[in-house]
Scaffold this motif. Structure first.
Motif, PDB file in Angstrom:
ATOM      1  N   THR A 295       7.047   5.146 -12.437  1.00 39.90           N
ATOM      2  CA  THR A 295       7.982   6.115 -11.853  1.00 39.90           C
ATOM      3  C   THR A 295       7.509   7.553 -12.097  1.00 39.90           C
ATOM      4  OG1 THR A 295       9.433   6.066 -13.786  1.00 39.90           O
ATOM      5  CG2 THR A 295       9.989   4.597 -11.967  1.00 39.90           C
ATOM      6  N   GLU A 296       6.514   7.709 -12.937  1.00 38.34           N
ATOM      7  CA  GLU A 296       5.902   9.028 -13.100  1.00 38.34           C
ATOM      8  C   GLU A 296       4.956   9.299 -11.931  1.00 38.34           C
ATOM      9  OE1 GLU A 296       4.002  10.921 -17.097  1.00 38.34           O
ATOM     10  OE2 GLU A 296       2.861   9.316 -16.154  1.00 38.34           O
ATOM     11  N   ARG A 297       4.312   8.227 -11.457  1.00 37.72           N
ATOM     12  CA  ARG A 297       3.314   8.362 -10.387  1.00 37.72           C
ATOM     13  C   ARG A 297       3.923   8.360  -8.994  1.00 37.72           C
ATOM     14  NH1 ARG A 297       0.870   4.602 -13.676  1.00 37.72           N
ATOM     15  NH2 ARG A 297       1.327   2.808 -12.369  1.00 37.72           N
ATOM     16  N   LEU A 298       4.937   7.492  -8.811  1.00 36.39           N
ATOM     17  CA  LEU A 298       5.476   7.297  -7.457  1.00 36.39           C
ATOM     18  C   LEU A 298       6.930   7.732  -7.400  1.00 36.39           C
ATOM     19  CD1 LEU A 298       4.124   3.695  -6.634  1.00 36.39           C
ATOM     20  CD2 LEU A 298       3.003   5.882  -6.236  1.00 36.39           C
TER      21      LEU A 298
ATOM     22  N   ASP B 299       8.149   6.055  -2.198  1.00 37.67           N
ATOM     23  CA  ASP B 299       6.895   5.309  -2.343  1.00 37.67           C
ATOM     24  C   ASP B 299       7.149   3.934  -2.961  1.00 37.67           C
ATOM     25  OD1 ASP B 299       5.521   7.496  -1.414  1.00 37.67           O
ATOM     26  OD2 ASP B 299       5.078   8.267  -3.428  1.00 37.67           O
ATOM     27  N   LEU B 300       8.027   3.940  -3.966  1.00 40.11           N
ATOM     28  CA  LEU B 300       8.326   2.679  -4.643  1.00 40.11           C
ATOM     29  C   LEU B 300       8.922   1.680  -3.667  1.00 40.11           C
ATOM     30  CD1 LEU B 300       9.829   3.616  -8.128  1.00 40.11           C
ATOM     31  CD2 LEU B 300       7.849   2.165  -7.670  1.00 40.11           C
TER      32      LEU B 300
ATOM     33  N   GLN C 282      18.819  -5.507  -4.960  1.00 42.32           N
ATOM     34  CA  GLN C 282      17.721  -5.862  -5.859  1.00 42.32           C
ATOM     35  C   GLN C 282      16.711  -4.720  -5.975  1.00 42.32           C
ATOM     36  OE1 GLN C 282      16.632  -9.604  -3.916  1.00 42.32           O
ATOM     37  NE2 GLN C 282      16.939 -10.666  -5.871  1.00 42.32           N
ATOM     38  N   LEU C 283      16.439  -4.079  -4.835  1.00 42.33           N
ATOM     39  CA  LEU C 283      15.529  -2.933  -4.844  1.00 42.33           C
ATOM     40  C   LEU C 283      16.062  -1.839  -5.764  1.00 42.33           C
ATOM     41  CD1 LEU C 283      14.512  -2.451  -1.102  1.00 42.33           C
ATOM     42  CD2 LEU C 283      13.011  -2.933  -3.034  1.00 42.33           C
ATOM     43  N   ASP C 284      17.349  -1.547  -5.597  1.00 42.52           N
ATOM     44  CA  ASP C 284      17.985  -0.506  -6.398  1.00 42.52           C
ATOM     45  C   ASP C 284      17.872  -0.843  -7.895  1.00 42.52           C
ATOM     46  OD1 ASP C 284      19.707   1.765  -6.843  1.00 42.52           O
ATOM     47  OD2 ASP C 284      21.263   0.299  -7.343  1.00 42.52           O
TER      48      ASP C 284
END
Ligand code: HEC
Ligand code: HEC
Length: 261
Positions: free
Chosen positions: A187-190, A194-195, A219-221
């Motif tokens: 989560t630092e990169r994307l 993007d995720l 589920q994504l959340d």
């Protein structure tokens, strides 16, 4: 009269010492004779396993590939050897298989043991090491740490993650052999967009297939919340994960072969 010098061998200390020793013996016996992993044996089979240990069968035979090589591997013997032949082997022996002269009841116990280990889902060569309730593998240690501390939605996300659809490729705090990166800093990169893109489409050209079955919005959340929680708590989680595994690495040379199962 001189006061007697304090001694650990006064009657009361003796009692304490004795009960400590007896306690240790009871615990040790429990550890030795309990079946402490996920192989649940019936009472008969446990008796059979005792006979198997006492008879040193593994000096000549292997179970799951571990043991001596004078006789055949017995992991699947129960599918090969019928009742009459087993009874004959365990009483009069055969060739280099010694005559044990077991009674009918004992033969029955050994038969139960051989029957119950003859399963494809056991025999992963697990080691009986320390407290079996403490996770041994890096993955199991990680699962335990997360389950103990993740809040609701994040935990849901983790359950999806660890159901195998992600954890099969992504390992805790290290990139895996298939090139799946450690996700604790993702989560630092994307950013969220993007995720979502990765979690919907995967990166098929680079070794990540689109998740199947398709992840629901919920589920994504939860997954994204989990990944962010992992990032925010990374160092604490890593430390706990390390502690859980400390002292549990295996020095193979110090293990007796009969500790394999
Ligand atoms: C000194 C070595 C030795 C020991 C100890 C020994 N066995 Fe054997 N066992 C053999 C040999 C050799 C054979 C093959 C005999 C034959 O086929 O004639 C055999 C065969 C068997 C078989 C038949 C396997 C098959 O696939 O046909 C079983 C079952 C068996 N042993 C069980 C045991 C059990 C249970 C113990 C312990 C109580 C034990 N053995 C101890 C050497 C040993
Ligand atoms: C078959 C193996 C495999 C599975 C299953 C898998 N991944 Fe991946 N994943 C990869 C690989 C390989 C990459 C690296 C792709 C690349 O180099 O861009 C990756 C990359 C990622 C990335 C991007 C990481 C980054 O730093 O850019 C995220 C996020 C991700 N995976 C999450 C997941 C989640 C969540 C799941 C479960 C729903 C999952 N993956 C299932 C193999 C897998």
């Amino acid at each position: 009269m001189r006061p007697s010098p304090p001694s650990m061998f006064q009657p009361s200390s003796k009692k304490v010492l004795l009960s400590v020793l007896v306690g240790c013996f009871v615990i040790q016996s429990g550890l030795v004779y309990s079946d402490d992993t996920d192989i649940v044996l019936s009472a008969d089979a446990v008796e059979g396993r005792k006979l198997f240990h006492e008879g040193s069968c593994q000096v000549c035979h292997q179970l799951w590939g571990q043991g001596g090589f004078l006789g055949p591997d017995l992991t699947n013997a129960s599918s090969r050897v019928d009742e009459t032949r087993l009874a004959s082997l365990l009483t009069v022996g055969s060739g280099q298989m010694p005559a044990y002269a077991y009674a009918d009841q004992e033969i029955q116990y050994i038969r139960s043991f051989l029957e119950e280990i003859d399963r494809p889902d056991v025999g992963r060569g697990q080691l009986r090491l320390g407290d079996p309730s403490t996770p041994v593998t890096p993955q199991a240690a990680f699962d335990a740490v997360v389950r103990a501390s993740a809040p609701g939605d994040e935990l849901e996300g983790f359950e999806t993650f660890s159901s195998g659809i992600c954890s099969a490729c992504h390992f805790p705090f290290q990139s895996s052999t298939v090139g799946a990166p450690d996700l604790s800093t993702v989560t630092e990169r994307l950013d969220v967009e993007d995720l979502i893109e990765v979690l919907k489409r995967g990166r098929p050209e680079r070794g990540m297939p689109p998740p199947s079955p398709v992840l629901s919005d919920e589920q994504l959340d939860h997954l994204i919340k989990y990944l962010d929680w992992l990032y925010q708590n990374r160092s604490g989680l890593m430390a706990e994960w390390g502690d859980l595994q400390a002292g549990r690495s295996i020095d193979w040379r110090k293990l007796d072969w009969w500790e394999f199962r």
